[in-house]
Design a protein around this motif. Structure first.
Motif, short mmCIF file in Angstrom:
data_model
loop_
_atom_site.label_atom_id
_atom_site.label_comp_id
_atom_site.label_asym_id
_atom_site.label_seq_id
_atom_site.Cartn_x
_atom_site.Cartn_y
_atom_site.Cartn_z
N GLN A 12 0.83 -1.19 0.00
CA GLN A 12 0.00 0.00 0.00
C GLN A 12 0.87 1.25 0.00
N SER A 117 -0.14 0.11 -4.48
CA SER A 117 -1.55 0.41 -4.76
C SER A 117 -2.39 0.15 -3.52
N SER A 118 -3.43 0.92 -3.39
CA SER A 118 -4.36 0.70 -2.29
C SER A 118 -5.51 -0.19 -2.74
#
Length: 118
Positions: A12, A117-118
């Motif tokens: 994340q 990436s979240s």
């Protein structure tokens, strides 16, 4: 000669990853070892390099403050600690080795994918 890059994965934003480059067939203390990254469709970008003589790492501006490169002569590996990762750090990360006096990197690892990436 083989350079085996590992440690990539999904993280994340704001997270950290530690990449490793395990060498076989060469000794990392006798080569300049560099870390690079490449986004598909874009040019490869140099991030950091450890010199042969003093083992001190140098960093590209894009890596300074968030990236730390280190060398373990006993394990014959080089690591890249990456902190506060951002989506724009998403890329395939490669390690490479350059012999003394060389002008180009002689050996390249296969790359490890880092996805932020979240």
């Amino acid at each position: 000669v083989q350079l085996q890059a590992s440690g990539g994965g999904l993280v994340q934003p704001g997270g950290s990853l530690r990449l490793s480059c395990a060498a076989s067939g060469i000794r990392v203390e006798y080569y300049a070892i560099g870390w690079f990254r490449q986004v598909p469709g874009k040019e490869r970008e140099g991030l950091s390099c450890i010199s042969i003589s003093d083992g001190v790492a140098e960093y590209a501006d894009s890596a300074k403050g968030r990236v730390t490169m280190s060398r373990d002569n006993d394990r014959n590996t080089v690591s890249l600690q990456m902190n506060n990762l951002k989506p724009e750090d998403t890329a395939v990360y490669y390690c490479a080795a350059k012999a003394i006096g060389g002008t180009a990197y002689d050996y390249w690892g296969q790359g490890t994918l880092v996805t932020v990436s979240s």
